[in-house]
Design an enzyme around this catalytic site. Structure first.
Site, short mmCIF file in Angstrom:
data_model
loop_
_atom_site.label_atom_id
_atom_site.label_comp_id
_atom_site.label_asym_id
_atom_site.label_seq_id
_atom_site.Cartn_x
_atom_site.Cartn_y
_atom_site.Cartn_z
N HIS A 88 0.80 -1.22 0.00
CA HIS A 88 0.00 0.00 0.00
C HIS A 88 0.84 1.28 0.00
O HIS A 88 0.58 2.20 0.76
CB HIS A 88 -0.98 0.00 1.18
CG HIS A 88 -2.03 -1.05 1.10
ND1 HIS A 88 -3.12 -1.06 1.92
CD2 HIS A 88 -2.15 -2.15 0.29
CE1 HIS A 88 -3.89 -2.11 1.64
NE2 HIS A 88 -3.30 -2.78 0.65
N GLU A 129 -13.25 1.36 -4.69
CA GLU A 129 -14.07 2.55 -4.83
C GLU A 129 -13.44 3.62 -5.70
O GLU A 129 -12.22 3.77 -5.75
CB GLU A 129 -14.43 3.13 -3.46
CG GLU A 129 -13.26 3.41 -2.55
CD GLU A 129 -13.71 3.78 -1.14
OE1 GLU A 129 -14.43 2.97 -0.50
OE2 GLU A 129 -13.35 4.87 -0.68
N TYR A 132 -10.58 -9.07 6.36
CA TYR A 132 -10.15 -10.32 5.75
C TYR A 132 -10.61 -11.55 6.52
O TYR A 132 -10.77 -12.63 5.96
CB TYR A 132 -8.63 -10.34 5.61
CG TYR A 132 -8.10 -9.28 4.68
CD1 TYR A 132 -8.83 -8.87 3.57
CD2 TYR A 132 -6.87 -8.68 4.90
CE1 TYR A 132 -8.35 -7.90 2.71
CE2 TYR A 132 -6.37 -7.72 4.04
CZ TYR A 132 -7.13 -7.32 2.96
OH TYR A 132 -6.64 -6.36 2.11
#
Length: 391
Positions: free
Chosen positions: A173, A266, A287
């Protein structure tokens, strides 16, 4: 270098259970999503070479030259106008912390520097940078791209102008997508929350945020938290997860495209001083299957304009503005990893909806528009092809 040409019709297909690169990112499959309306469009698809883990690409303004970054820390420039495939080597690239989702990332140029003759250009690069101990974070550098002979270019005087703060453990990330504002005055940087969740709600750091900088990397005047100084002064918006698309539309509005957890990818209209809710809300779940409150339950957070469950695992996106594909003009095209597809998103003002999906054979990492309106798509991973879409 391979050179293969084929023509075929691509049509919207059924959706699949989705995740992004599971080993590297930890994103997993989700449960349900509506299918886009069926659509058909004819393409000529030309494969023009292969690359090793390409991550981003950008045309050098005023030229047919496509600068392609490769995650392990190398880059190539492909001459899309040459009669025979021609690659230009690039030296002077930064040392990168390669592994997981980390390595050499995005590339951007100033649209104002668009002389037809390529001599020098300002170049911005992002990459994963090692820190003390077992930490790392994204960095952005500004330098000069110089091309002094036919098949050689170098990045010179590369200087780090921005860093994720703080550096943390893990290799996921980073986001580190770059966007130059339409007026050419500002550099926007996507900063992922590095799989740490909570920092995205803490405005004393720049994880899980989009930052707005001057072209030299300093915080831009008028940012929402400018009066707080320090890292906070960089922030434009926050509450983001893992941003893999960051683009301006033809109206000058900034949009981002984010990976969700187990569900909940999104598309967001990015507004200054706005909190997008991660990790407090999401249209996905954790998760381990435990719930996360939906976006609708917390009106103080901005809701996405489009959500995907199962996730599409986007690689990047493009607002199409060319003449070659009139039906795509002012629409958003998304290169998808998990679904191995291009999603087409249509707009009614700021309302958005996925209206078609086109299947490909492999995971798609990057999508860019060429000077002539052709669309170029890079596959993901080893021996990834560069595909040119034309009519």
């Amino acid at each position: 270098m391979t050179y293969l040409k084929s023509a075929f019709a691509l049509s919207a297909a059924s959706l699949f259970l989705a995740s992004c690169n599971a080993a590297a990112s930890g994103d997993r499959e989700a449960t349900s999503t509506p299918s886009p309306a069926a659509a058909e469009q004819d393409f000529t698809v030309t494969a023009i070479g292969t690359y090793e883990e390409p991550w981003a690409a950008a045309f050098i303004p005023g030229t047919p030259l496509l600068f392609i970054t490769q995650k392990a820390g190398t880059a190539r420039i492909f001459d899309t106008a040459a009669d025979t495939p021609r690659l230009i080597t690039v030296s002077g690239l930064p040392d990168v912390d390669y592994g997981g989702q980390g390595g050499l990332g995005d590339v951007a140029f100033l649209p104002s520097e668009s002389a037809p003759r390529l001599d020098t250009r300002t170049i911005y690069l992002s990459w994963a940078e090692a820190g003390p101990g077992d930490t790392r974070g994204a960095a952005v550098g500004k330098g000069t791209l110089r091309c002094w002979v036919a098949d050689e270019c170098a990045v010179e005087d590369l200087e780090v102008i921005w860093r994720q703060d703080p550096k943390v453990t893990g290799r996921g990330h980073y986001s580190h997508r770059l966007a130059i504002s339409p007026d050419g005055q500002y550099l926007f940087v996507a900063s992922g929350e590095r799989q740490k969740k909570d920092p995205a709600q803490d405005t004393s750091n720049n994880l899980g945020s989009i930052v707005r900088l001057n072209l030299d990397g300093t915080p831009a005047a008028g940012n929402p938290l400018a009066s707080e100084g320090g890292v906070s002064a960089q922030l434009w918006s926050w509450g983001h997860r893992n941003i893999l698309g960051l683009e301006f539309d033809s109206q000058g509005r900034l949009w981002d495209l984010e990976h969700g957890p187990k569900g909940g990818d999104e598309l967001n209209l990015v507004e200054p001083g706005t909190n997008y809710g991660w990790p407090i809300v999401s249209n996905g779940v954790n998760y381990d299957g435990s719930p996360i409150p939906d976006n609708d339950t917390r009106p103080e957070f901005e809701k996405p304009k489009v959500g995907w469950t199962p996730v599409i695992a986007p690689g990047s996106m493009l607002f199409y503005s060319g003449a070659m594909f009139p039906a795509w003009r002012d629409k958003l095209l998304i290169a998808n990893l998990k679904t191995k597809s291009i999603s087409e998103v249509s707009f009614d003002g700021t309302n958005a909806q996925e209206t078609a999906r086109y299947d490909f054979d492999n995971r798609l990492r990057e999508i860019v528009q060429g000077p002539d309106g052709a669309v170029y798509v890079l596959e993901d991973g080893d021996n990834a092809r560069l595909l040119k879409l034309t009519r």
